[in-house]
Write a protein that holds these residues in place. Structure first.
Motif, mmCIF file in Angstrom:
data_model
loop_
_atom_site.group_PDB
_atom_site.id
_atom_site.type_symbol
_atom_site.label_atom_id
_atom_site.label_comp_id
_atom_site.label_asym_id
_atom_site.label_seq_id
_atom_site.Cartn_x
_atom_site.Cartn_y
_atom_site.Cartn_z
ATOM 1 N N GLU A 146 0.835 -1.204 0.000
ATOM 2 C CA GLU A 146 0.000 0.000 0.000
ATOM 3 C C GLU A 146 0.870 1.254 0.000
ATOM 4 O OE1 GLU A 146 -3.490 2.062 2.766
ATOM 5 O OE2 GLU A 146 -2.755 0.044 3.204
ATOM 6 N N TRP A 147 1.940 1.221 0.807
ATOM 7 C CA TRP A 147 2.865 2.366 0.823
ATOM 8 C C TRP A 147 3.533 2.576 -0.537
ATOM 9 C CZ3 TRP A 147 8.123 1.651 -0.010
ATOM 10 C CH2 TRP A 147 8.913 2.814 0.090
ATOM 11 N N PHE A 148 3.938 1.490 -1.187
ATOM 12 C CA PHE A 148 4.601 1.574 -2.486
ATOM 13 C C PHE A 148 3.670 2.213 -3.515
ATOM 14 C CE2 PHE A 148 5.464 -0.360 -6.663
ATOM 15 C CZ PHE A 148 6.777 0.051 -6.855
ATOM 16 N N LEU A 149 2.436 1.810 -3.553
ATOM 17 C CA LEU A 149 1.486 2.361 -4.519
ATOM 18 C C LEU A 149 1.218 3.839 -4.246
ATOM 19 C CD1 LEU A 149 -1.065 -0.602 -4.754
ATOM 20 C CD2 LEU A 149 0.558 0.121 -6.517
ATOM 21 N N GLU A 150 1.167 4.202 -2.939
ATOM 22 C CA GLU A 150 0.909 5.607 -2.603
ATOM 23 C C GLU A 150 2.070 6.491 -3.051
ATOM 24 O OE1 GLU A 150 0.001 8.389 1.311
ATOM 25 O OE2 GLU A 150 -0.122 6.208 1.452
ATOM 26 N N VAL A 151 3.315 6.025 -2.821
ATOM 27 C CA VAL A 151 4.484 6.802 -3.252
ATOM 28 C C VAL A 151 4.527 6.907 -4.772
ATOM 29 C CG1 VAL A 151 7.013 6.867 -3.284
ATOM 30 C CG2 VAL A 151 5.804 6.224 -1.189
ATOM 31 N N LEU A 152 4.237 5.807 -5.462
ATOM 32 C CA LEU A 152 4.235 5.826 -6.921
ATOM 33 C C LEU A 152 3.200 6.810 -7.446
ATOM 34 C CD1 LEU A 152 4.988 4.744 -9.738
ATOM 35 C CD2 LEU A 152 3.414 2.835 -9.360
ATOM 36 N N GLN A 153 2.004 6.762 -6.904
ATOM 37 C CA GLN A 153 0.947 7.673 -7.353
ATOM 38 C C GLN A 153 1.335 9.121 -7.149
ATOM 39 O OE1 GLN A 153 -2.887 6.845 -5.668
ATOM 40 N NE2 GLN A 153 -3.789 8.750 -6.384
ATOM 41 N N THR A 154 1.897 9.423 -5.979
ATOM 42 C CA THR A 154 2.305 10.796 -5.686
ATOM 43 C C THR A 154 3.404 11.263 -6.637
ATOM 44 O OG1 THR A 154 1.754 10.452 -3.355
ATOM 45 C CG2 THR A 154 3.168 12.332 -3.883
ATOM 46 N N ASP A 155 4.376 10.384 -6.895
ATOM 47 C CA ASP A 155 5.488 10.749 -7.778
ATOM 48 C C ASP A 155 5.000 10.942 -9.216
ATOM 49 O OD1 ASP A 155 8.080 11.415 -8.325
ATOM 50 O OD2 ASP A 155 8.771 9.342 -8.533
ATOM 51 N N LEU A 156 4.095 10.082 -9.638
ATOM 52 C CA LEU A 156 3.557 10.224 -10.994
ATOM 53 C C LEU A 156 2.825 11.541 -11.159
ATOM 54 C CD1 LEU A 156 2.153 6.630 -11.752
ATOM 55 C CD2 LEU A 156 3.936 7.817 -13.044
ATOM 56 N N GLN A 157 2.004 11.873 -10.217
ATOM 57 C CA GLN A 157 1.205 13.089 -10.329
ATOM 58 C C GLN A 157 2.037 14.342 -10.182
ATOM 59 O OE1 GLN A 157 -1.706 12.281 -7.287
ATOM 60 N NE2 GLN A 157 -3.166 11.366 -8.723
ATOM 61 N N ALA A 158 2.996 14.322 -9.258
ATOM 62 C CA ALA A 158 3.734 15.545 -8.953
ATOM 63 C C ALA A 158 4.953 15.755 -9.844
ATOM 64 C CB ALA A 158 4.170 15.520 -7.477
ATOM 65 N N ASN A 159 5.576 14.693 -10.295
ATOM 66 C CA ASN A 159 6.868 14.853 -10.984
ATOM 67 C C ASN A 159 6.914 14.220 -12.379
ATOM 68 O OD1 ASN A 159 8.125 16.096 -8.618
ATOM 69 N ND2 ASN A 159 7.982 14.055 -7.696
ATOM 70 N N ILE A 160 6.659 12.915 -12.449
ATOM 71 C CA ILE A 160 6.925 12.181 -13.695
ATOM 72 C C ILE A 160 6.013 12.639 -14.808
ATOM 73 C CG2 ILE A 160 6.991 9.902 -14.742
ATOM 74 C CD1 ILE A 160 7.702 8.755 -12.002
#
Length: 826
Positions: free
Chosen positions: A75-89
């Motif tokens: 769950e933590w991994f998916l949350e970090v991925l989602q945040t990084d995708l939206q904010a940076n990638i």
């Protein structure tokens, strides 16, 4: 670190060494699974410092498992991925794409598009590596998954949802251009490899020419590459294909291949199929294109394999990729069948017109219709085309019948159940019923008299014709039960299936009116007209036609025609006997000219045209002498001469010339009167001949045209004994009715005579019964009058019109729904 990746709330209760142990494990795991920049650390994404080894990460997982905290890792991994995708990638990727939108040169645009996706892959690779580790640990039981979906499916769904939930129009055009160019280059390379296998051919074949046009090579420009449209010195085909393969590998790794390329690939294939079909197939009906397109589709599948299979078709694809390729193959074939069927449906009117030369196009359409649901589209389109291009006053009845015959043949090939023919051609049948000359044209076609009537004449000569004598057929006539085939769902359930399937051209034409009596009566009129215009008693052709029609309509219906043919044979024999007797007489007792008669049985022949004509005395005397000789041969019988019907062969001797002509009795009577008197006034000659002035003036035009008579002054005609060479020619128009004058009464005259027969019966019925309704009068006429093969039936609407005319003429009274005679008639 703890602010960006907070530990579970249960950690707050832990003190001492366990906290330090858990903190160290979480630090090792978090920095090893996601890029440090995603956790807010200062380390750049491109840092060369290697991540922790898998063994270290596994030890860290063991610590979390020890404290029952391993369930939160996914769950933590998916949350970090989602945040990084939206904010940076995602912003970084789309900013990169936006910089390339105004790039004019296609090679530069393709390179920059590939760079953008390479950057995206670089940013997502750490997550993909971590995803694989987490999947491996979950399978090993070190981690607990969350939800019914697997981690991999969740990650890929997140990629699609955040990165490509909506795309810009410029991005779609870039992808479209990229894949379109690769398609053209691939098809060109495939063609080159094929050409190398056929190097022995000296000239370019049609397929090679097709390939040049198809792949976009400008006509006559041999200095440009057909694949990339650049000069051959600047050709970048190989570079483009390398970029094509690299981009597909990236999208395949990110599981974004179909999301990014599916629309572009679909549009390219649809456009290419449409363009190729318009160029190759439009207006070409005399050969099949299905096999050719199947080969071309296989080439397209080869390109699709480069898109969706890693390493192309030569590798062994995994089941998922193989399933994707099969799905695309089905899509391309289904689209081709639907598009090809739609094009042939648009052209179906022309295909029918050109049948049987267009049979390959009909076969192709039949094959496609079996794989698509386009029967209703075909019915609507064909009905519309028929009404627009055929069923209007500007088209001759014979042309409508000819196209209907072609439609019968073509649609029988297309649909053996004949349902399409029955539904689509119903407007033709309705329209033909409104044409007055339909029956005559069909009968003329049957007997080979109409232009282009070979189809009907050949159909009549079939060895095993469909009989029209028995009427309805039963569905039980199928020879074997296993041969039975159900009708399509759009078939009329009220009509016999076997009768529809067994109907041939003649039976379908006859069924336009629902009664064969109309055709029999029309054939009698046509036969009588032909027999009376031959004047040589030759009836071999007519005998053959009658025998063929007997097979269709039955012997009872053709009995009157057989009597007519017998009359011709009897007339020949009687004339031979009378001529033999005349030859035995002395020279001075022989008649001044030969008289040959066609003797008709009045009860069996159609009504003849009635005209008044007073013949010269010498002609009448010859006819009376012939009648006496006939009465000797046929006791108790006499002849009733039709003075205005026949053919007269005469020689017109003038001062400087002699004309040999064959003319009608009226024309002969006219010129014979000029033998005794060289000048006649039109009124005076009309009085002698008993012919109306208007009709006589039309008849005089023949002699004016032949230069035998002249009209000076108007209304006065004089013989021209010597031909006047220097006199200006005067154009004389001959009435068109004079050219092909029929001996039979017109249809209108025959109908009027039949209605008068009905009127006699109607008067008798109303005299006896005083008043009758329309339905009662019609039913009684059917019982007492409409019997026998030679009486034409009258339908109730026609009878109503006839009775209303009698009401207007004050010969009937209509009141309270019944008809009665006026008191004066009683």
């Amino acid at each position: 670190l703890l602010q960006r990746s907070p530990p579970p709330r249960c950690w707050l209760g832990l003190l001492g060494d366990p906290v330090m142990e858990l903190s160290a494990a979480w630090h090792t795991l978090s920095t090893g699974l996601v890029p440090p920049a995603a956790l807010g650390l200062a380390a750049p994404r491109s840092s060369v410092a290697g991540p922790p080894k898998d063994n270290d990460l596994q030890v860290a997982i063991g610590v979390l498992q020890k404290y029952d905290l391993h369930s939160v890792v996914e769950e933590w991994f998916l949350e970090v991925l989602q945040t990084d995708l939206q904010a940076n990638i995602a912003p970084e990727f789309w900013n990169c794409i936006a910089q390339y939108e105004n790039t004019a040169e296609e090679p530069q645009c393709s390179l920059l598009l590939l760079d953008a996706f390479c950057l995206l892959k670089c940013r997502l690779d750490p997550y993909l590596h971590s995803m694989d580790l987490l999947e491996k640990w979950t399978k090993a039981g070190l981690l607990l998954g969350t939800g019914s979906q697997g981690l991999q499916e969740k990650v890929y769904t997140m990629f699609r949802a955040i990165l490509f939930f909506s795309t810009t129009k410029n991005f779609q055009e870039m992808i479209q251009q990229f894949y379109s160019r690769s398609f053209k280059i691939y098809m060109r390379q495939w063609k080159r490899s094929e050409d190398k296998a056929n190097e022995g051919e000296n000239s370019m074949s049609d397929n090679e020419q097709e390939s040049e046009v198809e792949e976009g090579e400008p006509g006559g420009g041999g200095l440009q590459c057909a694949g990339c449209n650049y000069k051959k010195a600047q050709c970048w085909c190989s570079t483009a294909m390398e970029q094509f393969q690299q981009l597909n590998d990236i999208l395949r790794r990110l599981n974004l291949l179909e999301r990014v390329s599916a629309d572009a690939v679909t549009n390219i294939l649809h456009r290419m199929i449409e363009e190729r079909m318009e160029w190759r197939c439009r207006g070409e009906y005399e050969r099949s294109f299905l096999n050719e397109f199947q080969e071309w589709i296989e080439k397209v599948i080869g390109w699709l394999s480069k898109v969706f299979l890693q390493g192309g078709a030569a590798t062994h694809p995994n089941p998922e990729a193989n399933s994707t390729l099969k799905r695309w193959r089905c899509h391309v074939q289904r689209f081709f069948y639907r598009l090809y069927a739609s094009m042939r449906i648009e052209e179906l009117f022309s295909i029918i017109r050109d049948f049987p030369e267009s049979k390959p196009a009909v076969d192709d359409l039949k094959y496609c219709l079996e794989r698509t649901n386009q029967r209703q589209q075909l019915l609507n389109s064909l009905k519309s085309a028929l009404e627009m291009r055929l069923l209007h006053p500007g088209v001759n009845t014979s042309d409508i019948i000819t196209l209907y015959i072609s439609a019968i043949k073509a649609l029988r090939e297309l649909d053996p159940s004949m349902v399409i023919l029955e539904v689509a051609c119903e407007p033709i049948r309705k329209y033909l019923r409104t044409r007055e000359d339909t029956v005559r044209q069909i009968v003329a076609g049957l007997t080979g008299d109409a232009e282009g009537s070979g189809d009907l004449a050949n159909e009549l000569s079939k060895a095993d014709p469909v009989t029209l004598e028995n009427g309805q057929e039963s569905d039980d006539d199928v020879s074997q039960p296993e041969d039975w085939v159900p009708d399509p769902v759009d078939a009329d359930p009220g009509k016999s299936s076997s009768k529809r399937r067994s109907s041939d051209i003649i039976s379908l034409l006859v069924s336009i009116y629902g009664s064969k009596d109309l055709f029999i009566n029309e054939y009698r009129t046509l036969l009588a007209d032909r027999l009376l215009h031959q004047f040589n008693y030759s009836a071999e052709r007519e005998i053959r036609n009658v025998e063929l029609l007997k097979l269709r309509f039955g012997e009872a219906q053709m009995h009157y025609c057989e009597v007519m043919l017998k009359d011709m044979a009897d007339s020949r024999r009687i004339n031979t006997n009378i001529r033999d007797e005349e030859q035995k007489l002395p020279e001075e007792e022989r008649p001044p000219f030969s008289l040959v008669a066609v003797i008709l049985s009045s009860e069996f022949w159609p009504p003849l045209k009635e005209e008044k004509l007073e013949l010269p005395e010498q002609i009448k005397e010859a006819m009376e002498a012939y009648s006496k000789k006939y009465e000797k041969l046929k006791a108790m019988r006499t002849l009733n001469w039709k003075h205005h019907l026949g053919l007269v062969k005469l020689d017109v001797e003038l001062a400087d010339r002699t004309l040999s002509l064959s003319v009608s009795p009226v024309h002969a009577a006219i010129i014979l009167h000029f033998q005794s008197k060289s000048t006649w006034a039109l009124d005076e000659l009309s009085e002698v001949l008993k012919v109306p002035v208007t009709s006589l003036r039309r008849k005089m035009t023949l002699w004016l045209q032949q230069g035998v008579l002249r009209e000076e002054p108007p209304g006065t005609f004089t013989v021209i004994e010597e031909e006047q060479k220097d006199r200006a020619e005067k154009v004389v128009l001959i009435d068109s009715d004079e050219e092909g004058d029929s001996a039979m009464a017109s249809q209108a005259d025959q109908k009027e005579e039949e209605l008068q027969l009905f009127w006699t019966y109607i008067q008798a019925m109303l005299t006896n019964l005083e008043s009758l309704s329309l339905e009662r009068i019609h039913s009684m006429l059917k019982i007492f009058v409409m019997t026998g093969p030679m009486v034409t039936e009258i339908d109730i609407q026609e009878l109503q019109g006839f009775l209303q005319k009698k009401v207007r003429d004050q010969q009937l009274i209509y009141s309270g729904g019944v008809y009665r005679l006026p008191k004066s008639c009683n």
